[in-house]
Design a protein around this motif. Sequence first.
Motif, PDB file in Angstrom:
ATOM      1  N   MET A   1      32.487  38.010  44.618  1.00 32.42           N
ATOM      2  CA  MET A   1      33.743  38.767  44.452  1.00 32.42           C
ATOM      3  C   MET A   1      34.340  39.073  45.816  1.00 32.42           C
ATOM      4  N   ASN A   2      35.623  38.790  45.962  1.00 33.03           N
ATOM      5  CA  ASN A   2      36.315  39.014  47.231  1.00 33.03           C
ATOM      6  C   ASN A   2      36.907  40.427  47.246  1.00 33.03           C
ATOM      7  N   LEU A  97      40.499  33.525  46.212  1.00 35.27           N
ATOM      8  CA  LEU A  97      40.636  34.645  45.286  1.00 35.27           C
ATOM      9  C   LEU A  97      40.609  34.126  43.852  1.00 35.27           C
ATOM     10  N   SER A  98      39.869  34.823  42.974  1.00 39.72           N
ATOM     11  CA  SER A  98      39.910  34.424  41.568  1.00 39.72           C
ATOM     12  C   SER A  98      41.121  35.068  40.912  1.00 39.72           C
ATOM     13  N   GLU A 101      40.677  38.698  40.345  1.00 44.53           N
ATOM     14  CA  GLU A 101      40.833  39.540  41.545  1.00 44.53           C
ATOM     15  C   GLU A 101      42.310  39.783  41.859  1.00 44.53           C
TER      16      GLU A 101
ATOM     17  N   TYR B  73      36.324  26.491  45.284  1.00 42.80           N
ATOM     18  CA  TYR B  73      37.554  26.859  46.004  1.00 42.80           C
ATOM     19  C   TYR B  73      37.344  28.003  46.996  1.00 42.80           C
ATOM     20  N   ARG B  74      36.410  28.892  46.714  1.00 42.21           N
ATOM     21  CA  ARG B  74      36.202  29.992  47.655  1.00 42.21           C
ATOM     22  C   ARG B  74      35.692  29.474  49.006  1.00 42.21           C
ATOM     23  N   ARG B  77      38.686  27.275  50.678  1.00 43.97           N
ATOM     24  CA  ARG B  77      39.867  28.012  51.129  1.00 43.97           C
ATOM     25  C   ARG B  77      39.572  28.976  52.268  1.00 43.97           C
ATOM     26  N   GLY B 107      39.025  37.504  52.715  1.00 48.43           N
ATOM     27  CA  GLY B 107      37.688  38.045  52.525  1.00 48.43           C
ATOM     28  C   GLY B 107      36.983  38.540  53.768  1.00 48.43           C
TER      29      GLY B 107
END
Lengths: 253, 308
Positions: A1-2, A97-98, A101, B73-74, B77, B107
Amino acid sequence: MNIQAVKVIYQHEMMRTWNTIFQSIASPVLSTSLYFIVFGSAIGSRMQSIDGVPYGSFIVPGLVMLTLLTQSIANASFGIFFPKFSGTIYEVMSAPLSHFEILLGYVGAAATKSFIIGGIILATSGFFVDLQILHPVWMISFLILTCISFSLFGFIIGLWADNFEKLQLIPLLVITPLVFLGGSFYSVDMLPAFWQKVTLFNPVVYLISGFRWSFFGISDVSVGMSLAMILLFLAICLAIVAWMFKTGYRLKS
Amino acid sequence: MKNIISIKNLCKTYNTGHEALKNINLDIKEGEILALLGPNGAGKTTLISTICGLVSPSSGKITVDGFDIIKNYRETRSRIGLVPQELSIAAFDKVFETLSFSRGLFGKKPNKGYIEQLLKDLSLFDKKDNELRALSGGMKRRVLIGKALSHEPRILFLDEPTAGVDVELRKDMWKIIDRLRKSGVTIILTTHYIEEAEEIADRVGVISGGKLLLIEEKKDLMQKMGQKQLIIELKKSISSIPESLTSYDLSLSNNGLFLSYRYDTRGERTGITTLMKAINNSELELKDIQTKQSSLEDIFVNLVKESA
Ligand SMILES: Nc1ncnc2c1ncn2[C@@H]1O[C@H](COP(=O)(O)OP(=O)(O)OP(=O)(O)O)[C@@H](O)[C@H]1O
Ligand SMILES: [Mg+2]
């Protein structure tokens, strides 16, 4: 989780509110005060009490809902429409980012803001009428659920709208009539039988009824029904948002 | 060198039915500077946007540092910084805030020192509390670069970084890019200008009509770019090239009035002197002489012709 991302989006949106604090709070407070002066005091003093509740107090839950709905939709729709319109959304869309989120940041901030405004309206109404709150926990729960579900609804409108006119359209054409005809200023059983039936198709009736019950213990429809309807609305909005994100609706080509 | 980005059979057809990318295959090496050249509408922005997750690929596969851009993708990106072609900024945000916002989005924990240093590098430090709408166009572009670098990416995409930028800022930009390259950042930039690619790129790719027509080391491409054409206009038309000149690589125009000769300005010998002597000894009467540098357009035209 961001978490960092959710935090900065949330803060950024709250900051926007803070920078326009006067408009954000003054206008709903002013319009609600006007309603109280006109309906509560001027007209209300000549109205009978409804189910034992003085008319001035009776309209409080409806007025709070009216503000809550319009504010939630306005905040959330603008919050996502503006970056889409100005093009800055590219950054959010290219960030790790999901979808959840993104929602948490934008909808969370919009819901928080309308929750605060709801509280302020409630406090304002305390200046005009005597308020009793029979079920405070329920009251807060209804408040929070409404803020979240209508902020989600606003988010959908913000994603859907591709110009400023459309952004205004739904609140003006759909929400305002639904709220006015949703029993904000009257009890549903004051209507002719036919219109009582018609009114049951108005989702806002359930919202206001349930919310009013948490104040006075009186309601047009059962509380369970009210709760179920809000949750249903929330679920529908979530499904629509999920679909929009999945297909990249107006966000991704 | 290891490939940091790998693109396999990438196609993109927009909803409009427009085929913007046609079977692109491209490997980008870690630490290199790759310039993507191409005319308007070639598909440069589409290619970059697809790697960054802004455009969904119709088919094909892209990996960044070994990770799939859709499934992971995390991972992908967070390694990428993007400076878009459009000057899209949140007009009411302040410079320092907007960089911190970007950092958070990707992040990373807040780091005041890093952002401040970045602003200094971009000559924006004295503007750090200004609203973005109060900045000039060139400064806005710097802000966008700052936003892209705010999360310390390992790959930087610059989509036409020099559009609307003055000489001074361009120099600054090359300095920044140079510094980034030294720190190991891979840089991909798009441009319309061959001189720009010449100035800073290690490799050059040419895109046109959604196809990657060529990808070459800069020095090889420059060789081609160094070609010049000498055009000799004759007073009287001739039907064929005279015997004495056939040993030269000459071509005759259809109307028999122009002779053209291709040569390489960077070559050891261009052959011009001996050619001129030979022409002098022949019967030909000259009306005019001109030379033409093969331009990027020529290369495009040739490449497109070849690929068609
Ligand atoms: N969202 C979109 N929907 C439909 N077609 C698009 C979209 N975006 C781009 N295109 C089309 O795809 C093609 C490639 O566009 P792209 O922006 O990638 O070109 P480019 O090489 O970046 O050009 P430029 O040098 O002008 O920036 C163009 O023909 C363009 O019209
Ligand atoms: Mg472009």
